[in-house]
Design an enzyme around this catalytic site. Structure first.
Site, PDB file in Angstrom:
ATOM      1  N   CYS A   1     -33.064 -21.760   8.320  1.00  0.00           N
ATOM      2  CA  CYS A   1     -33.981 -21.337   7.265  1.00  0.00           C
ATOM      3  C   CYS A   1     -35.256 -20.698   7.799  1.00  0.00           C
ATOM      4  O   CYS A   1     -35.691 -20.977   8.914  1.00  0.00           O
ATOM      5  CB  CYS A   1     -34.385 -22.539   6.417  1.00  0.00           C
ATOM      6  SG  CYS A   1     -33.077 -23.114   5.342  1.00  0.00           S
TER       7      CYS A   1
ATOM      8  N   HIS B   1     -29.655 -27.073   9.993  1.00  0.00           N
ATOM      9  CA  HIS B   1     -30.902 -27.200   9.250  1.00  0.00           C
ATOM     10  C   HIS B   1     -32.090 -27.018  10.181  1.00  0.00           C
ATOM     11  O   HIS B   1     -32.036 -27.340  11.374  1.00  0.00           O
ATOM     12  CB  HIS B   1     -31.002 -28.593   8.611  1.00  0.00           C
ATOM     13  CG  HIS B   1     -30.166 -28.752   7.385  1.00  0.00           C
ATOM     14  ND1 HIS B   1     -30.391 -28.035   6.230  1.00  0.00           N
ATOM     15  CD2 HIS B   1     -29.096 -29.554   7.137  1.00  0.00           C
ATOM     16  CE1 HIS B   1     -29.508 -28.385   5.312  1.00  0.00           C
ATOM     17  NE2 HIS B   1     -28.704 -29.312   5.834  1.00  0.00           N
TER      18      HIS B   1
END
Length: 216
Positions: free
Chosen positions: A199, A137
Site C-alpha cells: 500500500c 501488507h
C-alpha cells in the site's frame, strides 16, 4: 514454323507450371490461414492473461486496503520454510537493505497475508522467466511485513530462497501506481522479474507502491 515451335514449348511449360503455381498459391493461403489462427489464439491467450492478472490485482488491492491491525498484532511468523498457520511456505524473501526476511505463502488470500508475504499465483512461479509478484501488507508497526518497503532504493538486492534454489534480484524500478494498474504485472518477454506490491501511503492508502527487480 519456328514461332509455332516456340509457342508449343511455352504451352508445354505453362502446362507443367500451372499445377506447381496452384500448389504454391494453396500453400501461401494455408500459411496465411494458419497465421490468422495463431494470431487469434495469441490474442485470446493475452486477453485471458490480462483478465486473470486484473482479477488477481483487484483481489490483492482489496486485501491491502483492509485494516493492518491484524498484521500488526499477529505473532511474528518464522522466516524459514516451516509451517505457518498450517501451511508450508513456498519460499522466503529477504531484503537486507531494510532488514526484512519473510515467509512467502502461495496465493494472495486474507489468511496468507495476515503475517506473511504472498506469491500471486496468477503470475509466473518464483525464479521463472516472466514477472512473479509478491504482495504483503504495509503493517503500521515499523519493520513488520512490507512496512519499510518505501526505503528500498534502486540497486538494492532482493533474495528469494526456495527449498532447492536461491534467486537474487536487483531493484531497477520503484513506482507508485493506481490500484488497478495491471501493467506492473506483465512480463517483458526476456527477463526474470520480481514485483513487490504493497500500500501507499501507509495510512489511508489510495495507491500501490511497486518495487521491481530483475534476476542477476
Amino acid at each position: 514454323m519456328r514461332k509455332l515451335s516456340y509457342l508449343l514449348i511455352l504451352l508445354g511449360i505453362a502446362v507443367i507450371a500451372a499445377p506447381m503455381l496452384m500448389e504454391w498459391q494453396a500453400d501461401r493461403e494455408q500459411q496465411r490461414l494458419l497465421a490468422e489462427v495463431e494470431q487469434a489464439r495469441a490474442q485470446r491467450d493475452a486477453a485471458e492473461m490480462n483478465r486473470e492478472l486484473a482479477a488477481g490485482l483487484e483481489r490483492v488491492s482489496h486485501l491491502l486496503e483492509e485494516e493492518s491491525s491484524a498484521a500488526d498484532s499477529a505473532p511474528a511468523a518464522s522466516s524459514q520454510l516451516m509451517t505457518v498457520d498450517g501451511k508450508t511456505p513456498v519460499a522466503t524473501i529477504e531484503i537486507a537493505a531494510i532488514d526484512v526476511k519473510l515467509p512467502v505463502l502461495a496465493g494472495a488470500t486474507k489468511a496468507n497475508m495476515k503475517h506473511a508475504a504472498a506469491h500471486m499465483t496468477e503470475t509466473v512461479p518464483l525464479g521463472a522467466e516472466g514477472n512473479a509478484a509478491i504482495a504483503a501488507h504495509r503493517a503500521r508497526t515499523k519493520g513488520r511485513l512490507f512496512n519499510r518497503l518505501n526505503e528500498v532504493e534502486i540497486g538494492d538486492k532482493i533474495v528469494v530462497s526456495t527449498e532447492s534454489e536461491r534467486y537474487t534480484y536487483e531493484v531497477y524500478k520503484i513506482s507508485v501506481v493506481e490500484p488497478t494498474e495491471v501493467s506492473v504485472l506483465k512480463p517483458n518477454g526476456k527477463d526474470k522479474i520480481l514485483t513487490l506490491i504493497t500500500c501507499d501511503p501507509l495510512i489511508n492508502p489510495t495507491h500501490r507502491l511497486i518495487v521491481q527487480a530483475k534476476m542477476e
